[in-house]
Design a protein around this motif. Structure first.
Motif, PDB file in Angstrom:
ATOM      1  N   THR A  37       0.837  -1.211   0.000  1.00 18.68           N
ATOM      2  CA  THR A  37       0.000   0.000   0.000  1.00 18.68           C
ATOM      3  C   THR A  37       0.868   1.256   0.000  1.00 18.68           C
ATOM      4  O   THR A  37       0.581   2.207  -0.732  1.00 18.68           O
ATOM      5  CB  THR A  37      -0.976   0.024   1.190  1.00 18.68           C
ATOM      6  N   GLN A  38       1.934   1.262   0.792  1.00 22.08           N
ATOM      7  CA  GLN A  38       2.816   2.432   0.831  1.00 22.08           C
ATOM      8  C   GLN A  38       3.516   2.649  -0.503  1.00 22.08           C
ATOM      9  O   GLN A  38       3.603   3.781  -0.994  1.00 22.08           O
ATOM     10  CB  GLN A  38       3.851   2.273   1.945  1.00 22.08           C
ATOM     11  N   SER A  39       3.999   1.589  -1.121  1.00 22.56           N
ATOM     12  CA  SER A  39       4.768   1.743  -2.358  1.00 22.56           C
ATOM     13  C   SER A  39       3.894   2.148  -3.547  1.00 22.56           C
ATOM     14  O   SER A  39       4.392   2.728  -4.509  1.00 22.56           O
ATOM     15  CB  SER A  39       5.540   0.460  -2.678  1.00 22.56           C
ATOM     16  N   PHE A  40       2.588   1.866  -3.478  1.00 26.87           N
ATOM     17  CA  PHE A  40       1.684   2.280  -4.548  1.00 26.87           C
ATOM     18  C   PHE A  40       0.928   3.558  -4.201  1.00 26.87           C
ATOM     19  O   PHE A  40       0.099   4.021  -4.977  1.00 26.87           O
ATOM     20  CB  PHE A  40       0.705   1.158  -4.898  1.00 26.87           C
ATOM     21  N   GLY A  41       1.194   4.131  -3.030  1.00 28.35           N
ATOM     22  CA  GLY A  41       0.609   5.423  -2.677  1.00 28.35           C
ATOM     23  C   GLY A  41      -0.778   5.371  -2.066  1.00 28.35           C
ATOM     24  O   GLY A  41      -1.486   6.370  -2.077  1.00 28.35           O
ATOM     25  N   PHE A  42      -1.176   4.220  -1.509  1.00 27.12           N
ATOM     26  CA  PHE A  42      -2.462   4.117  -0.830  1.00 27.12           C
ATOM     27  C   PHE A  42      -2.277   4.377   0.657  1.00 27.12           C
ATOM     28  O   PHE A  42      -1.190   4.184   1.200  1.00 27.12           O
ATOM     29  CB  PHE A  42      -3.072   2.721  -1.023  1.00 27.12           C
ATOM     30  N   ASP A  43      -3.355   4.791   1.339  1.00 24.86           N
ATOM     31  CA  ASP A  43      -3.231   5.069   2.768  1.00 24.86           C
ATOM     32  C   ASP A  43      -3.320   3.818   3.639  1.00 24.86           C
ATOM     33  O   ASP A  43      -3.025   3.865   4.825  1.00 24.86           O
ATOM     34  CB  ASP A  43      -4.255   6.113   3.225  1.00 24.86           C
ATOM     35  N   GLY A  44      -3.734   2.698   3.079  1.00 26.21           N
ATOM     36  CA  GLY A  44      -3.748   1.440   3.814  1.00 26.21           C
ATOM     37  C   GLY A  44      -4.933   1.242   4.728  1.00 26.21           C
ATOM     38  O   GLY A  44      -4.938   0.315   5.534  1.00 26.21           O
ATOM     39  N   SER A 101     -13.244  -0.423  -4.945  1.00 25.60           N
ATOM     40  CA  SER A 101     -12.542  -0.077  -6.183  1.00 25.60           C
ATOM     41  C   SER A 101     -11.903  -1.286  -6.862  1.00 25.60           C
ATOM     42  O   SER A 101     -11.629  -1.255  -8.053  1.00 25.60           O
ATOM     43  CB  SER A 101     -11.443   0.947  -5.900  1.00 25.60           C
ATOM     44  N   MET A 102     -11.621  -2.321  -6.090  1.00 21.65           N
ATOM     45  CA  MET A 102     -11.028  -3.565  -6.595  1.00 21.65           C
ATOM     46  C   MET A 102      -9.654  -3.368  -7.243  1.00 21.65           C
ATOM     47  O   MET A 102      -9.390  -3.842  -8.346  1.00 21.65           O
ATOM     48  CB  MET A 102     -11.976  -4.269  -7.570  1.00 21.65           C
ATOM     49  N   TRP A 103      -8.761  -2.665  -6.545  1.00 22.69           N
ATOM     50  CA  TRP A 103      -7.380  -2.600  -7.004  1.00 22.69           C
ATOM     51  C   TRP A 103      -6.836  -4.022  -6.881  1.00 22.69           C
ATOM     52  O   TRP A 103      -6.818  -4.598  -5.801  1.00 22.69           O
ATOM     53  CB  TRP A 103      -6.560  -1.663  -6.136  1.00 22.69           C
ATOM     54  N   GLU A 133      -5.383   7.369 -11.211  1.00 24.41           N
ATOM     55  CA  GLU A 133      -6.218   7.917 -10.136  1.00 24.41           C
ATOM     56  C   GLU A 133      -7.330   6.968  -9.728  1.00 24.41           C
ATOM     57  O   GLU A 133      -7.717   6.921  -8.572  1.00 24.41           O
ATOM     58  CB  GLU A 133      -6.811   9.264 -10.558  1.00 24.41           C
ATOM     59  N   ASN A 134      -7.863   6.227 -10.684  1.00 20.90           N
ATOM     60  CA  ASN A 134      -8.952   5.293 -10.412  1.00 20.90           C
ATOM     61  C   ASN A 134      -8.515   3.874 -10.756  1.00 20.90           C
ATOM     62  O   ASN A 134      -7.736   3.662 -11.690  1.00 20.90           O
ATOM     63  CB  ASN A 134     -10.195   5.649 -11.220  1.00 20.90           C
ATOM     64  N   ALA A 135      -9.064   2.941 -10.014  1.00 24.71           N
ATOM     65  CA  ALA A 135      -8.747   1.538 -10.264  1.00 24.71           C
ATOM     66  C   ALA A 135      -9.239   1.136 -11.650  1.00 24.71           C
ATOM     67  O   ALA A 135     -10.295   1.596 -12.097  1.00 24.71           O
ATOM     68  CB  ALA A 135      -9.398   0.660  -9.209  1.00 24.71           C
TER      69      ALA A 135
END
Length: 170
Positions: A37-44, A101-103, A133-135
């Motif tokens: 999550t951190q490496s792809f820029g998500f807040d987790g 979003s189903m990333w 920006e969007n999945a």
């Protein structure tokens, strides 16, 4: 030992989007979730799950971030060490982040190496591509069953004398 993973975003663009990560084999799937999550820029903060996968990337057993099962029987990331689910014979996982979003990511073990003294783990080794920006949209479609014909069972329904009730009961 240290596991080196390539984590690839399943997307519908021509651009490759992936991260190469290093993490100790004794770390948990929750630790892997955190670095992904951190490496792809998500807040987790969203729900996430790993799925054990075979070589065809077919989804198997779920290992989730939180137990949402009715009976409390879900396998959890924080209780599952990496080396319990990933090894030389089992190298693939599917990771889904944010079920709204189903990333979706393909997580593949690239190699197992010795731990480097003085190195901090987990470690982001390489970044390729920008996360959209969007999945990417997922389409869930069943395979077509063109070869199915319910009347090709070899039974003549008009021949009542040769229909054995017990044998042909639905």
């Amino acid at each position: 030992m240290v596991y080196r993973f390539r984590v690839i975003l399943d997307n519908d663009t021509e651009e490759d989007i992936f991260r190469d990560l290093e993490i100790r084999e004794t770390d948990t799937l929750e630790d892997l979730h955190n670095i992904i999550t951190q490496s792809f820029g998500f807040d987790g903060t969203e729900m996430a799950s790993f799925y054990v996968s075979n070589d065809m990337w077919e989804q198997g057993e779920e290992i989730s971030l939180f137990d949402l099962s009715d009976d409390g029987s879900a396998r959890l990331m924080n209780e599952t060490a990496l080396d319990d689910v990933v090894h030389e014979a089992q190298t693939k996982l599917i990771y889904v982040y944010d079920f709204m979003s189903m990333w979706t990511f393909f997580v593949e073990l690239a190699e197992i190496v010795d731990e480097t003294e003085g190195h901090d783990y987990p470690n982001l080794m390489f970044v390729k591509g920008q996360v959209p920006e969007n999945a990417p949209e997922k389409s869930f479609e069943a395979d077509e069953l063109n070869d199915f014909d319910e009347y090709e069972d070899g039974i003549d329904v008009d021949d009542y004398d040769n229909l054995d009730f017990n044998e042909n009961w639905n």
